[in-house]
Design a protein around this motif. Structure first.
Motif, PDB file in Angstrom:
ATOM      1  N   VAL A  55       0.845  -1.197   0.000  1.00 55.76           N
ATOM      2  CA  VAL A  55       0.000   0.000   0.000  1.00 55.76           C
ATOM      3  C   VAL A  55       0.881   1.248   0.000  1.00 55.76           C
ATOM      4  N   THR A  56       0.484   2.268  -0.761  1.00 56.97           N
ATOM      5  CA  THR A  56       1.269   3.500  -0.850  1.00 56.97           C
ATOM      6  C   THR A  56       0.571   4.645  -0.118  1.00 56.97           C
ATOM      7  N   VAL A  57       1.379   5.439   0.567  1.00 56.54           N
ATOM      8  CA  VAL A  57       0.901   6.568   1.363  1.00 56.54           C
ATOM      9  C   VAL A  57       1.583   7.833   0.856  1.00 56.54           C
ATOM     10  N   LEU A  58       0.788   8.831   0.486  1.00 63.31           N
ATOM     11  CA  LEU A  58       1.322  10.121   0.057  1.00 63.31           C
ATOM     12  C   LEU A  58       1.172  11.114   1.200  1.00 63.31           C
ATOM     13  N   LEU A  59       2.291  11.687   1.637  1.00 65.31           N
ATOM     14  CA  LEU A  59       2.312  12.630   2.752  1.00 65.31           C
ATOM     15  C   LEU A  59       2.721  14.012   2.267  1.00 65.31           C
ATOM     16  N   LEU A  60       1.873  15.011   2.566  1.00 65.91           N
ATOM     17  CA  LEU A  60       2.215  16.411   2.340  1.00 65.91           C
ATOM     18  C   LEU A  60       1.931  17.177   3.619  1.00 65.91           C
ATOM     19  N   THR A  61       2.799  18.113   3.942  1.00 66.89           N
ATOM     20  CA  THR A  61       2.588  18.918   5.128  1.00 66.89           C
ATOM     21  C   THR A  61       3.086  20.335   4.883  1.00 66.89           C
ATOM     22  N   ASP A  62       2.638  21.257   5.732  1.00 67.91           N
ATOM     23  CA  ASP A  62       3.084  22.656   5.685  1.00 67.91           C
ATOM     24  C   ASP A  62       2.908  23.271   4.297  1.00 67.91           C
ATOM     25  N   ASN A  83      -0.809  11.461 -10.440  1.00 66.47           N
ATOM     26  CA  ASN A  83      -0.227  10.456 -11.342  1.00 66.47           C
ATOM     27  C   ASN A  83       0.510   9.351 -10.592  1.00 66.47           C
ATOM     28  N   LEU A  84       0.756   9.555  -9.295  1.00 72.06           N
ATOM     29  CA  LEU A  84       1.379   8.511  -8.481  1.00 72.06           C
ATOM     30  C   LEU A  84       0.358   7.479  -8.011  1.00 72.06           C
ATOM     31  N   TYR A  85      -0.923   7.816  -8.085  1.00 70.44           N
ATOM     32  CA  TYR A  85      -2.025   6.942  -7.678  1.00 70.44           C
ATOM     33  C   TYR A  85      -1.815   6.343  -6.282  1.00 70.44           C
ATOM     34  N   PRO A  86      -1.655   7.194  -5.268  1.00 69.10           N
ATOM     35  CA  PRO A  86      -1.468   6.667  -3.917  1.00 69.10           C
ATOM     36  C   PRO A  86      -2.752   6.035  -3.387  1.00 69.10           C
ATOM     37  N   ASP A  87      -2.598   5.085  -2.498  1.00 68.68           N
ATOM     38  CA  ASP A  87      -3.764   4.473  -1.855  1.00 68.68           C
ATOM     39  C   ASP A  87      -4.319   5.349  -0.742  1.00 68.68           C
ATOM     40  N   LEU A  88      -3.458   6.127  -0.112  1.00 75.74           N
ATOM     41  CA  LEU A  88      -3.850   6.913   1.058  1.00 75.74           C
ATOM     42  C   LEU A  88      -3.185   8.283   0.984  1.00 75.74           C
ATOM     43  N   LEU A  89      -3.960   9.346   1.200  1.00 71.05           N
ATOM     44  CA  LEU A  89      -3.429  10.709   1.205  1.00 71.05           C
ATOM     45  C   LEU A  89      -3.486  11.258   2.617  1.00 71.05           C
ATOM     46  N   LEU A  90      -2.331  11.735   3.118  1.00 73.55           N
ATOM     47  CA  LEU A  90      -2.245  12.316   4.452  1.00 73.55           C
ATOM     48  C   LEU A  90      -1.717  13.744   4.363  1.00 73.55           C
ATOM     49  N   LEU A  91      -2.413  14.657   5.021  1.00 70.60           N
ATOM     50  CA  LEU A  91      -2.050  16.073   5.037  1.00 70.60           C
ATOM     51  C   LEU A  91      -1.712  16.461   6.472  1.00 70.60           C
ATOM     52  N   GLY A  92      -0.482  16.932   6.680  1.00 72.39           N
ATOM     53  CA  GLY A  92       0.049  17.094   8.024  1.00 72.39           C
ATOM     54  C   GLY A  92      -0.075  18.463   8.654  1.00 72.39           C
ATOM     55  N   GLY A  93      -1.002  19.292   8.196  1.00 75.67           N
ATOM     56  CA  GLY A  93      -1.266  20.550   8.889  1.00 75.67           C
ATOM     57  C   GLY A  93      -0.515  21.751   8.356  1.00 75.67           C
ATOM     58  N   ASP A  94      -0.820  22.923   8.925  1.00 76.92           N
ATOM     59  CA  ASP A  94      -0.355  24.237   8.455  1.00 76.92           C
ATOM     60  C   ASP A  94      -0.745  24.433   6.998  1.00 76.92           C
ATOM     61  N   PHE A  95      -2.051  24.478   6.786  1.00 76.30           N
ATOM     62  CA  PHE A  95      -2.585  24.583   5.434  1.00 76.30           C
ATOM     63  C   PHE A  95      -2.579  26.011   4.913  1.00 76.30           C
ATOM     64  N   SER A  96      -2.577  26.995   5.798  1.00 75.78           N
ATOM     65  CA  SER A  96      -2.587  28.389   5.379  1.00 75.78           C
ATOM     66  C   SER A  96      -1.653  29.184   6.278  1.00 75.78           C
ATOM     67  N   GLY A  97      -1.449  30.428   5.930  1.00 72.86           N
ATOM     68  CA  GLY A  97      -0.599  31.303   6.725  1.00 72.86           C
ATOM     69  C   GLY A  97       0.100  32.305   5.854  1.00 72.86           C
ATOM     70  N   ALA A  98      -0.343  33.567   5.922  1.00 75.65           N
ATOM     71  CA  ALA A  98       0.270  34.618   5.115  1.00 75.65           C
ATOM     72  C   ALA A  98       1.623  35.005   5.693  1.00 75.65           C
ATOM     73  N   ASP A  99       2.541  35.377   4.805  1.00 79.01           N
ATOM     74  CA  ASP A  99       3.832  35.840   5.290  1.00 79.01           C
ATOM     75  C   ASP A  99       3.655  37.224   5.937  1.00 79.01           C
TER      76      ASP A  99
END
Length: 288
Positions: A55-62, A83-99
């Motif tokens: 099983v493949t897990v795609l992790l993106l954060t910040d 295009n990687l067709y991951p089985d599971l997508l995980l998002l690790g937080g800090d989705f927004s934040g202006a400089d």
């Protein structure tokens, strides 16, 4: 007088060279901040059920949508990652934040964040799409925005993922700095023989989670940006962790459990990176 003029000329040339070198370095760091590296790894877990082997897990954060990248730009990255067709997508937080130097207000930033999540609705991951909150995610509307993208927000909760009648458990912790992490109740939800992934924005939660006993196999985190501008001898002082450089970036193993700290995708404060490339991770789970 001639000697003084020569010294002044040399100092002027030296200053000019230093400014030129600084401009080159700044330009290099700006370019580096726009390049996102795909990191792949085979992760061996002793408790992994046979059905989840491979099983493949795609992790993106910040992601920091609205700071230095728009919602459309970040959605474009997801388009490529599909295009990687991951089985599971995980998002690790800090989705927004202006400089802090931007004229964009919080309302504009959150609008960019919500636009990104709406476009994420088409992203396909058969085992699900899940997220946790980071320290920049206390503004309202996050749960609703995530749900519009088909993403489930886990706040000290455990999701049971099923495949061929077998189960993999995904625990999501609240943010270590700004939330209220409840390690005991989350750990009590699973058994030592279960395969458990833990998603937590901040890696400083790793030692506290391990104090609950032998319950987790792999924790996935971000938050540190890998130091972002990672200069020699400086990173341990600027990495936002109470453990200094110990959990700055990469893989750590303690008490039989694995920790991955991602450098993340976006930037904070300045759109610059040095020796800390932006990262997304594609992990392939394997039975140990």
């Amino acid at each position: 007088m001639a000697g003084k003029r020569r010294r002044g000329c040399c100092l002027g040339r030296l200053l000019g060279l230093m400014l030129f070198a600084l401009a080159l370095l700044t330009g290099y760091m700006a370019v580096q901040s726009r390049i996102v590296c795909l990191e792949t790894a085979q992760v061996y877990l002793k408790d992994l059920p046979e059905a989840f082997d491979g099983v493949t897990v795609l992790l993106l954060t910040d992601l920091h949508v609205g700071a230095f990248a728009s919602g459309d730009e970040t959605a474009g990255l997801m388009d490529e990652l599909q295009n990687l067709y991951p089985d599971l997508l995980l998002l690790g937080g800090d989705f927004s934040g202006a400089d802090p130097f931007s004229s964009a207000n919080q309302e504009d930033t959150l609008a960019q964040r919500d636009s990104f999540f709406r476009q994420l609705s088409w992203f396909y991951a058969p085992l699900g799409k899940f997220a946790v909150r980071g320290n920049h995610d206390r503004a309202g509307g996050l749960s609703q925005a995530l749900s519009e993208g088909g993403v489930s927000l886990l706040v000290n909760q455990v999701a049971r993922l099923e495949k061929e009648g077998q189960y993999l458990y995904l625990a999501g912790l609240d943010d270590w700095n700004t939330g209220n992490q409840d390690y005991a109740s989350v750990a009590a939800t699973v058994f030592p023989q279960d395969a458990v992934l833990v998603l937590s924005h901040n890696p400083d939660s790793f030692p506290a989670a391990l104090r609950q006993g032998d319950w987790l196999d792999l924790m996935l985190c971000g938050h540190t940006h890998g130091g972002q501008i990672n200069l020699p001898l400086l990173s341990r002082f600027v990495t936002p962790s109470i453990y200094g450089d110990a959990y700055r970036s990469g893989w750590v193993k303690e008490k039989g459990a694995l920790l991955l700290v991602s450098n993340g995708v976006g930037c904070t404060w300045l759109p610059l990176r040095f020796n800390a490339p932006a990262q997304v991770h594609l992990l392939t789970l394997r039975r140990a």
